[in-house]
Structure formats: structure tokens, C-alpha cells
Design a protein around this motif. Structure first.
Motif, PDB file in Angstrom:
ATOM      1  N   CYS A  66      36.447  56.223  21.040  1.00 31.88           N
ATOM      2  CA  CYS A  66      35.080  55.751  21.545  1.00 31.88           C
ATOM      3  C   CYS A  66      35.968  55.095  22.704  1.00 31.88           C
ATOM      4  O   CYS A  66      36.033  55.081  23.152  1.00 31.88           O
ATOM      5  CB  CYS A  66      34.742  54.895  20.705  1.00 31.88           C
ATOM      6  SG  CYS A  66      35.485  54.721  18.992  1.00 31.88           S
ATOM      7  N   VAL A  67      34.114  55.150  24.046  1.00 32.33           N
ATOM      8  CA  VAL A  67      34.955  55.026  25.230  1.00 32.33           C
ATOM      9  C   VAL A  67      33.825  54.003  25.903  1.00 32.33           C
ATOM     10  O   VAL A  67      32.144  53.840  25.027  1.00 32.33           O
ATOM     11  CB  VAL A  67      33.970  56.160  26.071  1.00 32.33           C
ATOM     12  CG1 VAL A  67      32.744  56.840  25.822  1.00 32.33           C
ATOM     13  CG2 VAL A  67      33.981  56.103  27.251  1.00 32.33           C
ATOM     14  N   ALA A  68      33.840  53.334  26.150  1.00 31.06           N
ATOM     15  CA  ALA A  68      33.227  51.922  27.191  1.00 31.06           C
ATOM     16  C   ALA A  68      33.414  51.448  28.501  1.00 31.06           C
ATOM     17  O   ALA A  68      34.586  51.905  28.686  1.00 31.06           O
ATOM     18  CB  ALA A  68      33.308  50.641  25.690  1.00 31.06           C
ATOM     19  N   GLY A  69      32.350  51.667  29.325  1.00 27.89           N
ATOM     20  CA  GLY A  69      32.299  51.384  30.656  1.00 27.89           C
ATOM     21  C   GLY A  69      32.260  49.709  29.980  1.00 27.89           C
ATOM     22  O   GLY A  69      32.118  48.954  29.503  1.00 27.89           O
ATOM     23  N   VAL A  70      32.521  49.031  31.861  1.00 24.26           N
ATOM     24  CA  VAL A  70      32.521  47.593  31.946  1.00 24.26           C
ATOM     25  C   VAL A  70      31.030  47.314  32.043  1.00 24.26           C
ATOM     26  O   VAL A  70      30.371  45.906  31.078  1.00 24.26           O
ATOM     27  CB  VAL A  70      32.789  47.141  33.522  1.00 24.26           C
ATOM     28  CG1 VAL A  70      31.694  46.963  34.246  1.00 24.26           C
ATOM     29  CG2 VAL A  70      32.726  45.941  33.290  1.00 24.26           C
ATOM     30  N   LYS A  71      29.489  47.795  31.809  1.00 17.92           N
ATOM     31  CA  LYS A  71      28.134  47.764  31.750  1.00 17.92           C
ATOM     32  C   LYS A  71      28.505  47.205  29.830  1.00 17.92           C
ATOM     33  O   LYS A  71      26.601  47.331  30.180  1.00 17.92           O
ATOM     34  CB  LYS A  71      27.677  48.067  32.864  1.00 17.92           C
ATOM     35  CG  LYS A  71      27.787  48.188  34.306  1.00 17.92           C
ATOM     36  CD  LYS A  71      26.893  48.657  34.918  1.00 17.92           C
ATOM     37  CE  LYS A  71      27.587  47.768  36.216  1.00 17.92           C
ATOM     38  NZ  LYS A  71      27.164  49.231  37.363  1.00 17.92           N
ATOM     39  N   ASP A  72      28.503  48.454  28.730  1.00 20.21           N
ATOM     40  CA  ASP A  72      28.410  48.751  27.978  1.00 20.21           C
ATOM     41  C   ASP A  72      28.544  47.721  27.021  1.00 20.21           C
ATOM     42  O   ASP A  72      28.177  47.798  25.778  1.00 20.21           O
ATOM     43  CB  ASP A  72      28.749  50.107  27.255  1.00 20.21           C
ATOM     44  CG  ASP A  72      28.900  51.046  28.381  1.00 20.21           C
ATOM     45  OD1 ASP A  72      27.718  51.479  28.799  1.00 20.21           O
ATOM     46  OD2 ASP A  72      29.257  52.052  28.501  1.00 20.21           O
ATOM     47  N   LEU A  73      29.951  46.751  27.401  1.00 21.22           N
ATOM     48  CA  LEU A  73      29.687  45.796  26.173  1.00 21.22           C
ATOM     49  C   LEU A  73      29.341  43.922  27.056  1.00 21.22           C
ATOM     50  O   LEU A  73      29.341  44.141  28.161  1.00 21.22           O
ATOM     51  CB  LEU A  73      31.051  45.479  25.730  1.00 21.22           C
ATOM     52  CG  LEU A  73      31.364  47.123  25.015  1.00 21.22           C
ATOM     53  CD1 LEU A  73      33.271  46.450  24.530  1.00 21.22           C
ATOM     54  CD2 LEU A  73      31.151  46.593  23.870  1.00 21.22           C
TER      55      LEU A  73
END
Length: 450
Positions: A66-73
Motif C-alpha cells: 500500500c502506498v500513500a503520499g503525504v497529501k493522500d491521508l
RNA sequence: UCCUCGGUAGCUCAAUGGUAGAGCAUUCGGCUGUUAACCGAAGGGUUGUAGGUUCGAAUCCUACCCGAGGAGCCA
């Protein structure tokens, strides 16, 4: 065929069936590309590059990155995700994206991360561990990919055994675990209290299966067996599982034929249904693909001759030791049948060989690649007089076997059966180097916990 | 039960009679595409237990405890 591990679109609960973010098993995520789904599981790895975080999550069906950029969460979820440790439990939601770089072919673009519980200092790390440490942490070791693959193959083997026997018109009749005395009288039994009496944990259900075979014609039992022997090798467990078919009017030749078909079916089914798990175990499947009948049948006399030709100091009349079995099975790429063992090295109930009364209508099946004996069986004694004499010869109490002798008093027929050990069969098929990995919680000499 | 090998940080191991070490894990800091991520820093030890030899023992000796591999027996 759509099981929980099937390729289809599996939703994990009624509550989620109609939801816009259905809870799916990771194994089924590839069927949901382009959709937002929920995954519930445990964190196996977390990596971060400052403004992007990667979580690898497993849920028992597989793992997914699973991947998340700082703006995704949200900032709170971003921070909580950064605190996640190995084996912390999470519920995540995100968009399933095809990504050929990933093992399962998909990646989850995170939209939310709900922390269920945070784990502290999970003892099992991605680095190497010793056997003692892993066995002490068997309850956690089960979470690792290899152990899960081994136990999935075990479940497939057991399902194959049962399906095969049911299809062959055998009836499942389970044998008792508490027994009043030795089934075979030779090996050591675990003694336990049975109210005012002593009882023993079964070491085989066979004698009971003989009774059931006279009732139903064709039966099998499937259950645990206990041997209180101080065996300390890679092929021994104190508690192990066995399937024991037994049938009326069966002969030694029938035993060999049925064992052969059972093994071919089981190996073929595991190759087909558990290919990925075999890969995780790093099994050389080309060796399993050679497991097609007919397997060699080797008479005891010929086996002894082969050992002598190989220069082994084997004495005619003895049972084979580990080096002898290895010498014999290494000559072939399939399991082999060794038949007609001396009566003296087999159990008291084995039918004598009419061609040579010193031998018996018995058969052991030896797995290839040095895995040794996985099946023992043969034709059972049908004569009451001979059985009575054999019980005396083995120093066993007649009264304990009166019920067993009744089977010869009332409509005795030739009959036969065998016992196949689940853990040894699995060790061979999965290519394990020790049976301790072949059962979730092994019971071994000097190891009873966890 | 017997034979062989082993026990040093949470884990895997190094240190062969002269200051107790590394990698991973953990904690803190850095980094927008990692794949057992990487870079920097920190904390972490009654060397299985008891006794002995020695100026000095993780290291040598004795006993015991625990584990592993194998034998016998078996599936």
C-alpha cells in the motif's frame, strides 16, 4: 471453483457486500482493479521516504503493498501510519491499481488508514532465526509466508485424502483416541487416567477400522496418533496425523494399487491447486511431476539383494534402517513399494505369505528423495487360530483382544488396509527438511510448548 | 537411551588466555517510488548455571541444565 482463495471477487461479510468500499481478501484484490476496497490485516513492513510511505499488509490470504503520499491521508492518519510497527493491525481503504512491479500484480493507493492495534517489539524479524527461537515462538512463526504456504499444502493434502477415499466409496468412521490397551503392543504408549482405570492414547486406529470394515465393507479413519518413543530425528513427531483405510475382501495387491492411486491423485492435486505455495517453499516441482504410476514393486528378498549388491552390511531377516531405505529409494524417482517383509519384523496381525510363511503380506511405501517411509500396510490375518497363536508369541494378553478375535469368529474374510502419515507425506511433497514445520503446533521429544 | 555438535546484546553471529564487537531489531533525526529501502545518531551484556586452573577466562578443566543433528523404533 471459487473458494476464499479463488480468483474471483470475494467480499468478506454481508455488511460489506453492498458497500461502496467492500472488504476484500488480498488474494482477490486483483479482481477489483480500479475500485476502492477495504483490506483488514497486519503490517509486515513499513518503509518511508519522508513524503511517501509504503505499507506491506498481509491478511492470511496474501500480501499487498500500500502506498500513500503525504497529501493522500489526513495529517492525523499520516502521523499514525508513520508510527505503525511490524504486526500492527490495521483497516485500510484505497484504490486497487495494477502494478507489474508488485508480487500480486496490484498495489493499493491508500485513502484511509485505521489503526486497530499497535504491536510493540515483534520478536520475529526479516533476518534469520535459529530453530530453537522459532519453535519457542511457533505461535507467531505461523504468520510468516513460508509457514502459511506449508500449512495450506497440508490442508490440500488432507482434503485430497478425504475426497479420494470418499470417491472410492469408503466411509469415514473415526477411531477412538482413548484405548484400553496397546493396539500393537510393541511401542510405548502415553498412559492417562480414565476415572478409576488407566487408559492409553491411541497409536493407531487400525484394529477399530478392521471392526468397522466388517460392518461397512470399506472404511477409513483420520485422526491423531501418539507414540511415546524417544525418537529424535527430522522424521518423528510424538503426536502426528494419520489416515487409515481398511476394507473387507482386500488383498495385498489391492493395498498397493489403492496407495498408488491415492499418491498420484494427491501429488497431482497439490501441483495444480497449490503451485504458488510450492514456489514459496522453493520446491523443485519437476520432481513431483515424475510421480506417476506405476511405482516399482520390490519384494523384500530382491530389496535385500539390491542392498548386498550396493555393498551394505544388511542381514537378511532384519527390518531396513534409514541408510537401507535411502539406498533403495534413491534408485527411483517415484515412491516405491517394498513388499513381503519378514513376519518377525511386522505387527502380529499381518497375514503370512502363502509362498513363504516366514514372510508376510505386508507393504511399506517409501517416498523418494530420502524422505523414507510414508505408508505402512498390508493384508490382515483372517484365521482365528493363527491370530491367537501370534498374540501369545508377542506376549500380549488374550483377553484384551477377544473383541478383535470376534472379527474372525463371525464371518472372517481376507481384509487389508494401510496407514499414511500426513506429516511425512507433506514433508516430502513440500520438500521440508524437518517434519516440525508440517503441523501448526508440533509435539516433539522435549518440546511440548507452545 | 546412546553418539556428535552447540549455548556471547531482543535476533543472527564474531572475538582461540590480555579493554565485550558487528549487522538486523528498537528509539531519535533525514529523504516523494521503496521492495530484507537507504543515510546519520543513540540506548542495549552477570558470555547457559555452579565450581576450578590462572596475575588475568567468553576462551582451558569438571559437573549440571538447555537446544540441534543422527542412531534405534516407527507413519
Amino acid at each position: 471453483m471459487l473458494g476464499p482463495f479463488g480468483p474471483g471477487r470475494t467480499v468478506m461479510s454481508e455488511e460489506h457486500a453492498a458497500a461502496t468500499h467492500p472488504w476484500v481478501r488480498i488474494r482477490a484484490a486483483a479482481g477489483h482493479v480500479g475500485e476502492v476496497v477495504e483490506i483488514r490485516g497486519w503490517v509486515t513492513h513499513r518503509r518511508s521516504s519522508g513524503k511517501v510511505q509504503f505499507l506491506v499488509i498481509r491478511d492470511g490470504s496474501g500480501s499487498i503493498q500500500c502506498v500513500a503520499g503525504v497529501k493522500d491521508l489526513s495529517p492525523e492518519q499520516w502521523e499514525a501510519t508513520a508510527q505503525l510497527t511490524t504486526e500492527s493491525a490495521v483497516i485500510v481503504r484505497g484504490l486497487v491499481k495494477a502494478d507489474t512491479r508488485q508480487v500480486g500484480g496490484v498495489e493499493l493507493g491508500l485513502q484511509s488508514v485505521e489503526v486497530v492495534s499497535v504491536a510493540h517489539d515483534y520478536p520475529i524479524t526479516p533476518k534469520e532465526h535459529g530453530v530453537d527461537f522459532l519453535m519457542d515462538h511457533r505461535h507467531l512463526w505461523l504468520r510468516s509466508a513460508r509457514q502459511q504456504s506449508v500449512l495450506r499444502i497440508r490442508a490440500e493434502i488432507i482434503a485430497a485424502f478425504r475426497d479420494f477415499m470418499n470417491r472410492e466409496d469408503f466411509l469415514l468412521v473415526d477411531a477412538p483416541v482413548f484405548t484400553p490397551s496397546a493396539c500393537e503392543g510393541t511401542t510405548n504408549l502415553f498412559e492417562t487416567q480414565y476415572f478409576e482405570d488407566k487408559a492409553y492414547l491411541t497409536q493407531s486406529g487400525q484394529l477399530y477400522m478392521e471392526a468397522a470394515a466388517m460392518a461397512f465393507g470399506r472404511v477409513y479413519c483420520f485422526g491423531p496418533a501418539f507414540r511415546a518413543e524417544k525418537s529424535k530425528t527430522r522424521r518423528h513427531l510424538i503426536e502426528f496425523w494419520m489416515m487409515e483405510p481398511e476394507w473387507a475382501f482386500g488383498t495385498l495387491q489391492d493395498v498397493i494399487a489403492l496407495e498408488e492411486r491415492l499418491l498420484c491423485y494427491t501429488v497431482g492435486r497439490v501441483l495444480e491447486a497449490r503451485a504458488e505455495d510450492l514456489k514459496v517453499c522453493e520446491r523443485d516441482t519437476s520432481k513431483l511431476e515424475k510421480v506417476v504410476g506405476p511405482f516399482p514393486r520390490i519384494h523384500y528378498d530382491d530389496a535385500v539383494r539390491m542392498l548386498h549388491e550396493a555393498g551394505l552390511p544388511f542381514e537378511y531377516g532384519n527390518d531396513f534402517g534409514a541408510p537401507d531405505e535411502t539406498e533403495l529409494s534413491n534408485r527411483y524417482e517415484t515412491p516405491i513399494f517394498v513388499t513381503n517383509y519378514p513376519a518377525a519384523v511386522k505387527a502380529f496381525y499381518m497375514e503370512p505369505d502363502p509362498a513363504n510363511p516366514k514372510l508376510s503380506l505386508s507393504c511399506d511405501c517409501l517416498a523418494p528423495e530420502g524422505y523414507g517411509e510414508i505408508i505402512g500396510g498390508g493384508q490382515r490375518m483372517s484365521s482365528l487360530d493363527l491370530l491367537t497363536a501370534r498374540i501369545d508369541e508377542h506376549g500380549l494378553p488374550q483377553e484384551a483382544f477377544e473383541w478383535y478375535k470376534d472379527l474372525r469368529r463371525y464371518g472372517s474374510v481376507p481384509h487389508a488396509g494401510f496407514g499414511i502419515g500426513v506429516e511425512r507425506t507433506l514433508a516430502w511433497i513440500a520438500g521440508l527438511d524437518h517434519v516440525r514445520e508440517s503441523i501448526a503446533f508440533p509435539r516433539m521429544l522435549y518440546r511440548l510448548a507452545p
